[in-house]
Design a protein around this motif. Structure first.
Motif, PDB file in Angstrom:
ATOM      1  N   THR A 285       0.903  -1.122  -0.032  1.00 33.75           N
ATOM      2  CA  THR A 285      -0.162  -0.090  -0.047  1.00 33.75           C
ATOM      3  C   THR A 285       0.855   1.357   0.002  1.00 33.75           C
ATOM      4  N   VAL A 286       0.116   2.200  -0.226  1.00 34.09           N
ATOM      5  CA  VAL A 286       0.755   3.601  -0.040  1.00 34.09           C
ATOM      6  C   VAL A 286      -0.028   4.524   1.130  1.00 34.09           C
ATOM      7  N   LYS A 287       0.638   5.017   1.844  1.00 36.68           N
ATOM      8  CA  LYS A 287      -0.074   5.519   3.029  1.00 36.68           C
ATOM      9  C   LYS A 287       0.043   7.177   3.076  1.00 36.68           C
ATOM     10  N   PHE A 288      -0.980   7.958   2.879  1.00 41.61           N
ATOM     11  CA  PHE A 288      -0.741   9.531   3.049  1.00 41.61           C
ATOM     12  C   PHE A 288      -1.141   9.982   4.275  1.00 41.61           C
ATOM     13  N   MET A 289      -0.166  10.786   4.829  1.00 39.15           N
ATOM     14  CA  MET A 289      -0.425  11.308   6.149  1.00 39.15           C
ATOM     15  C   MET A 289      -0.231  12.933   6.094  1.00 39.15           C
ATOM     16  N   GLY A 290      -1.097  13.668   7.095  1.00 41.74           N
ATOM     17  CA  GLY A 290      -0.694  15.024   7.041  1.00 41.74           C
ATOM     18  C   GLY A 290      -1.670  15.389   8.508  1.00 41.74           C
ATOM     19  N   ASN A 291      -1.190  16.715   8.482  1.00 38.03           N
ATOM     20  CA  ASN A 291      -2.092  17.530   9.739  1.00 38.03           C
ATOM     21  C   ASN A 291      -2.249  19.011   9.381  1.00 38.03           C
ATOM     22  N   TYR A 292      -3.209  19.621   9.808  1.00 36.40           N
ATOM     23  CA  TYR A 292      -3.704  21.102   9.853  1.00 36.40           C
ATOM     24  C   TYR A 292      -4.075  21.376  11.376  1.00 36.40           C
TER      25      TYR A 292
END
Length: 97
Positions: free
Chosen positions: A42-49
């Motif tokens: 898989t490919v995991k996308f992660m972020g925060n705001y």
């Protein structure tokens, strides 16, 4: 598995959409980057705001969350922060493709 080109397009779309929602709601935070973790399967996308005006939190998070959910199951966590007199809500998200 998705291509590097598709990963970069998704990453750019997320940054653009989140920043657009923040600007529309008068928030000063701008997202610079979304992290990508690539595994064999898989490919995991992660972020925060961050949302600084708590009165904006519901409308901002509702619009961003509905956009992110187009990618499937999204894990979204938020936490109210009070740091050195500053108040804001930080929101982290991640999803796998």
């Amino acid at each position: 598995m998705i291509s590097d080109e598709e990963k970069q397009k998704i990453k750019a779309d997320i940054v653009e959409k989140i920043n657009s929602v923040m600007e529309k709601n008068g928030e000063s935070f701008r997202l610079d980057n979304v992290n990508i973790l690539k595994t064999k399967e898989t490919v995991k996308f992660m972020g925060n705001y961050r949302v600084y005006d708590r009165r904006n939190y519901d409308s901002v998070s509702r619009e961003i969350n509905s956009f992110l959910k187009q990618y499937g199951d999204v894990d979204i966590k938020s936490k109210k922060i009070r740091d050195s007199g500053m108040k804001f809500t930080t929101v982290s998200f991640n999803f796998e493709l």
